[in-house]
Design a protein around this motif. Structure first.
Motif, PDB file in Angstrom:
ATOM      1  N   ILE A  57      45.248  41.019  66.863  1.00  0.00           N
ATOM      2  CA  ILE A  57      44.222  40.065  66.429  1.00  0.00           C
ATOM      3  C   ILE A  57      44.821  38.664  66.346  1.00  0.00           C
ATOM      4  O   ILE A  57      44.205  37.686  66.782  1.00  0.00           O
ATOM      5  N   GLU A  58      46.023  38.562  65.801  1.00  0.00           N
ATOM      6  CA  GLU A  58      46.678  37.254  65.682  1.00  0.00           C
ATOM      7  C   GLU A  58      46.950  36.642  67.054  1.00  0.00           C
ATOM      8  O   GLU A  58      46.739  35.449  67.267  1.00  0.00           O
ATOM      9  N   GLN A  59      47.412  37.477  67.993  1.00  0.00           N
ATOM     10  CA  GLN A  59      47.673  36.972  69.343  1.00  0.00           C
ATOM     11  C   GLN A  59      46.385  36.507  70.019  1.00  0.00           C
ATOM     12  O   GLN A  59      46.371  35.485  70.711  1.00  0.00           O
ATOM     13  N   VAL A  60      45.304  37.250  69.816  1.00  0.00           N
ATOM     14  CA  VAL A  60      44.017  36.856  70.403  1.00  0.00           C
ATOM     15  C   VAL A  60      43.557  35.528  69.803  1.00  0.00           C
ATOM     16  O   VAL A  60      43.099  34.632  70.514  1.00  0.00           O
ATOM     17  N   LYS A  61      43.722  35.384  68.473  1.00  0.00           N
ATOM     18  CA  LYS A  61      43.337  34.126  67.824  1.00  0.00           C
ATOM     19  C   LYS A  61      44.165  32.963  68.353  1.00  0.00           C
ATOM     20  O   LYS A  61      43.630  31.886  68.647  1.00  0.00           O
ATOM     21  N   GLU A  62      45.485  33.169  68.468  1.00  0.00           N
ATOM     22  CA  GLU A  62      46.353  32.107  68.974  1.00  0.00           C
ATOM     23  C   GLU A  62      45.975  31.723  70.401  1.00  0.00           C
ATOM     24  O   GLU A  62      45.906  30.541  70.748  1.00  0.00           O
ATOM     25  N   SER A  63      45.733  32.733  71.228  1.00  0.00           N
ATOM     26  CA  SER A  63      45.349  32.459  72.612  1.00  0.00           C
ATOM     27  C   SER A  63      44.027  31.710  72.669  1.00  0.00           C
ATOM     28  O   SER A  63      43.864  30.764  73.454  1.00  0.00           O
ATOM     29  N   THR A  64      43.083  32.111  71.833  1.00  0.00           N
ATOM     30  CA  THR A  64      41.782  31.442  71.791  1.00  0.00           C
ATOM     31  C   THR A  64      41.947  29.986  71.362  1.00  0.00           C
ATOM     32  O   THR A  64      41.335  29.085  71.954  1.00  0.00           O
ATOM     33  N   ASN A  65      42.787  29.758  70.355  1.00  0.00           N
ATOM     34  CA  ASN A  65      43.021  28.382  69.899  1.00  0.00           C
ATOM     35  C   ASN A  65      43.682  27.548  70.995  1.00  0.00           C
ATOM     36  O   ASN A  65      43.324  26.384  71.196  1.00  0.00           O
ATOM     37  N   LYS A  66      44.643  28.131  71.697  1.00  0.00           N
ATOM     38  CA  LYS A  66      45.304  27.403  72.779  1.00  0.00           C
ATOM     39  C   LYS A  66      44.305  27.054  73.881  1.00  0.00           C
ATOM     40  O   LYS A  66      44.309  25.933  74.399  1.00  0.00           O
ATOM     41  N   ILE A  67      43.465  28.018  74.221  1.00  0.00           N
ATOM     42  CA  ILE A  67      42.459  27.768  75.259  1.00  0.00           C
ATOM     43  C   ILE A  67      41.513  26.664  74.798  1.00  0.00           C
ATOM     44  O   ILE A  67      41.168  25.763  75.574  1.00  0.00           O
ATOM     45  N   SER A  68      41.102  26.716  73.539  1.00  0.00           N
ATOM     46  CA  SER A  68      40.208  25.677  73.003  1.00  0.00           C
ATOM     47  C   SER A  68      40.870  24.308  73.075  1.00  0.00           C
ATOM     48  O   SER A  68      40.227  23.317  73.445  1.00  0.00           O
ATOM     49  N   ASP A  69      42.154  24.252  72.721  1.00  0.00           N
ATOM     50  CA  ASP A  69      42.878  22.976  72.785  1.00  0.00           C
ATOM     51  C   ASP A  69      42.947  22.450  74.211  1.00  0.00           C
ATOM     52  O   ASP A  69      42.732  21.257  74.460  1.00  0.00           O
ATOM     53  N   VAL A  70      43.241  23.337  75.153  1.00  0.00           N
ATOM     54  CA  VAL A  70      43.336  22.914  76.555  1.00  0.00           C
ATOM     55  C   VAL A  70      41.987  22.414  77.047  1.00  0.00           C
ATOM     56  O   VAL A  70      41.907  21.369  77.719  1.00  0.00           O
ATOM     57  N   VAL A  71      40.927  23.109  76.704  1.00  0.00           N
ATOM     58  CA  VAL A  71      39.581  22.690  77.122  1.00  0.00           C
ATOM     59  C   VAL A  71      39.232  21.342  76.499  1.00  0.00           C
ATOM     60  O   VAL A  71      38.700  20.450  77.167  1.00  0.00           O
ATOM     61  N   ARG A  72      39.576  21.164  75.218  1.00  0.00           N
ATOM     62  CA  ARG A  72      39.297  19.901  74.532  1.00  0.00           C
ATOM     63  C   ARG A  72      40.067  18.758  75.198  1.00  0.00           C
ATOM     64  O   ARG A  72      39.520  17.686  75.449  1.00  0.00           O
ATOM     65  N   GLU A  73      41.342  18.998  75.509  1.00  0.00           N
ATOM     66  CA  GLU A  73      42.150  17.968  76.167  1.00  0.00           C
ATOM     67  C   GLU A  73      41.599  17.651  77.559  1.00  0.00           C
ATOM     68  O   GLU A  73      41.549  16.481  77.957  1.00  0.00           O
ATOM     69  N   ALA A  74      41.199  18.683  78.279  1.00  0.00           N
ATOM     70  CA  ALA A  74      40.627  18.467  79.609  1.00  0.00           C
ATOM     71  C   ALA A  74      39.351  17.642  79.509  1.00  0.00           C
ATOM     72  O   ALA A  74      39.113  16.726  80.312  1.00  0.00           O
TER      73      ALA A  74
END
Length: 121
Positions: A57-74
Motif C-alpha cells: 500500500i505504501e509503495q502504491v501511494k508513493e508511486s501515485t504521488n510521484k506520478i501526480s508530481d510528474v503530471v503537475r510538473e508537465a
C-alpha cells in the motif's frame, strides 16, 4: 435472444472440448498438474500480498504521488511553453509591424531625396 443462444453455444462447446481433452489420460494429467501449479502460484501470491499489505500500500501511494508530481510538473511546463509562444507571437507581430513602418519611412525618405536631387539638378 441471440446472446442467449451465443452463451449456450459457448458453454456447450466448452463442455464438449473439456470432455474430449479429459478423455485422454496424458492430457488430463497435464491439465490437472497445470491447475495445481496455478493454484499453488495463486496461493503464494495471495500469501505474499497479505503478509506485505502495508508495504505494498505504501509503495502504491508513493508511486501515485510521484506520478501526480510528474503530471503537475508537465502541466506547469506546458503552461510556460504556451505563455512563451504567446509572448513570441506578440513580439513577432510587433517586430514585423516595426520593420514595415521602417521600410515605409525609408521608402518615403528615398523618394524625397530623389525629388530634392531632381530639383537641384
Amino acid at each position: 435472444m441471440e446472446n442467449n443462444t451465443l452463451y449456450k453455444g459457448i458453454l456447450i462447446g466448452g463442455a464438449i472440448g473439456a470432455a474430449i481433452v479429459l478423455i485422454n489420460p496424458s492430457t488430463r494429467s497435464k491439465v490437472i498438474n497445470n491447475l495445481k501449479d496455478m493454484s499453488n502460484c495463486t496461493s503464494e501470491c495471495i500469501k505474499l500480498i497479505s503478509e506485505n499489505r502495508s508495504e505494498i500500500i505504501e509503495q502504491v501511494k508513493e508511486s501515485t504521488n510521484k506520478i501526480s508530481d510528474v503530471v503537475r510538473e508537465a502541466k506547469d511546463d506546458v503552461c510556460q511553453i504556451a505563455e512563451r509562444i504567446e509572448h513570441l507571437k506578440k513580439n513577432s507581430t510587433e517586430i514585423i509591424d516595426t520593420a514595415k513602418q521602417v521600410k515605409d519611412d525609408l521608402t518615403n525618405m528615398t523618394r524625397k531625396l530623389r525629388i530634392e536631387q531632381g530639383q537641384e539638378n
